[in-house]
Design an enzyme around this catalytic site. Structure first.
Site, PDB file in Angstrom:
ATOM      1  N   GLY A  27     -28.958  11.252  -3.520  1.00  0.00           N
ATOM      2  CA  GLY A  27     -30.011  11.253  -4.526  1.00  0.00           C
ATOM      3  C   GLY A  27     -29.492  12.052  -5.699  1.00  0.00           C
ATOM      4  O   GLY A  27     -28.730  13.013  -5.506  1.00  0.00           O
ATOM      5  N   THR A  29     -30.129  14.447  -7.976  1.00  0.00           N
ATOM      6  CA  THR A  29     -30.043  15.902  -8.065  1.00  0.00           C
ATOM      7  C   THR A  29     -29.399  16.509  -6.820  1.00  0.00           C
ATOM      8  O   THR A  29     -28.736  17.549  -6.910  1.00  0.00           O
ATOM      9  CB  THR A  29     -31.435  16.523  -8.272  1.00  0.00           C
ATOM     10  OG1 THR A  29     -32.317  16.069  -7.237  1.00  0.00           O
ATOM     11  CG2 THR A  29     -32.003  16.134  -9.631  1.00  0.00           C
ATOM     12  N   ASP A 250     -23.705  12.241 -11.561  1.00  0.00           N
ATOM     13  CA  ASP A 250     -24.155  13.383 -10.774  1.00  0.00           C
ATOM     14  C   ASP A 250     -22.999  14.342 -10.491  1.00  0.00           C
ATOM     15  O   ASP A 250     -23.164  15.568 -10.560  1.00  0.00           O
ATOM     16  CB  ASP A 250     -24.758  12.919  -9.450  1.00  0.00           C
ATOM     17  CG  ASP A 250     -25.827  11.861  -9.638  1.00  0.00           C
ATOM     18  OD1 ASP A 250     -26.511  11.895 -10.682  1.00  0.00           O
ATOM     19  OD2 ASP A 250     -25.965  10.999  -8.751  1.00  0.00           O
TER      20      ASP A 250
END
Length: 299
Positions: A27, A29, A250
């Site tokens: 995911g 974060t 990310d």
């Protein structure tokens, strides 16, 4: 140094052969937390979300802990479960199918006092547009109220499928920008939804919102960095042929935060972050193993 990342960790299904799927946890974060933890030589990285009370939630928490990511501030929901997504790849580019309507993470800001306790004393608090997108409007407002006055980093990570319409999404993104000191937008997304004519327009919009440190990512192209009032154009170097672009942005963010925590300036941190993202896209899935991250970074 302590980094706190807020958002949704999901069950990830990625292809591993004909009609075979490999499961993991990822995911946006959480991916950033993973790379920051792998690259930091000291300090702590904590994750803030809500999970269920089911076996997969237990496995998710164990996975986080095995990577050295703090789980003390993760809350439990009695009936909801983690969301799930499936990655489909074509020529290294990914598309996603989601199952997240009943995700426990949609309740992560239900208790603002718990969130305030989680981010208390943090040197950096990180969230994304996806963090905002899984919340109802009143919970978004409550979360941003808690974050006011803190050292907040924000990646808009624009995902229109999470929102009722583009206008609501863009308004919420700029609400978060107003409480953020660091902004990490991606120009292509910003141009699509905000109509930015060029990278400078993106940078200026977040500067006008109050961010004082900005990196405009550009899909492997030339980046813009704002720091200490100066704007620098950063050439990331040769492009890499991607195997799987999942987690590229990310990992950039996680590497950027770890470099900044280690004392590098924003321009050098952006270069190091791009190098990390270039490594990630040559591997399948959102997360490289931590020992491989450290090995390739040290090489």
């Amino acid at each position: 140094m302590r980094i706190v990342c807020i958002g949704e960790c999901m069950i990830e299904l990625s292809g591993s052969g004909e009609d075979l799927w490999r499961s993991g946890f990822a995911g946006d974060t959480f991916n950033t937390a993973w790379y920051a933890r792998a690259l930091m030589t000291g300090g702590t990285v904590d994750y803030v979300t809500t999970v269920g009370s089911d076996p997969l939630s237990e496995r998710m928490l164990a996975f986080m802990a095995s990577g050295g990511i703090g789980t003390d501030h993760i809350t439990r929901h009695p009936s909801r479960v983690p969301g799930m997504y499936l990655i489909t790849l074509k020529d290294g580019e990914r598309s996603f199918t989601y199952w997240r309507d009943s995700s426990a993470a949609r309740c992560l800001a239900d208790d603002p006092d718990a969130v305030a306790a989680a981010v208390g004393g943090a040197d950096l608090v990180y969230l994304s547009g996806i963090t905002l997108g899984v919340l109802t409007s009143d919970r978004r407002a409550a979360l941003l109220e808690v974050l006011k006055g803190r050292n907040v980093a924000f990646d808009p990570n624009l995902r229109p499928r999470l929102w009722p319409d583009t206008e609501t999404m863009c308004a919420a993104i700029m609400d978060a920008a107003h409480v953020s000191r660091i902004a990490l937008p991606s120009y292509e997304d910003e141009a699509d939804f905000f109509g930015d004519a060029d990278e400078m327009a993106t940078l200026q919009r977040y500067a006008d919102a109050g961010a004082t440190e900005i990196v405009v990512k550009n899909g492997g192209g030339t980046m813009l960095v704002l720091a200490d009032g100066d704007i620098t154009t950063v050439d990331p170097g040769p492009k890499v042929q991607p195997v799987d672009t999942t987690g590229a942005g990310d990992s950039f963010n996680g590497a950027y935060f770890s470099a900044r925590m280690a004392g590098l300036g924003p321009v050098e941190a952006a270069k190091a972050a791009h190098q990390m993202a270039a490594r990630v896209i040559t591997h399948r899935g959102a997360l490289m193993p931590m020992d491989l991250i450290r090995q390739e970074t040290a090489a």
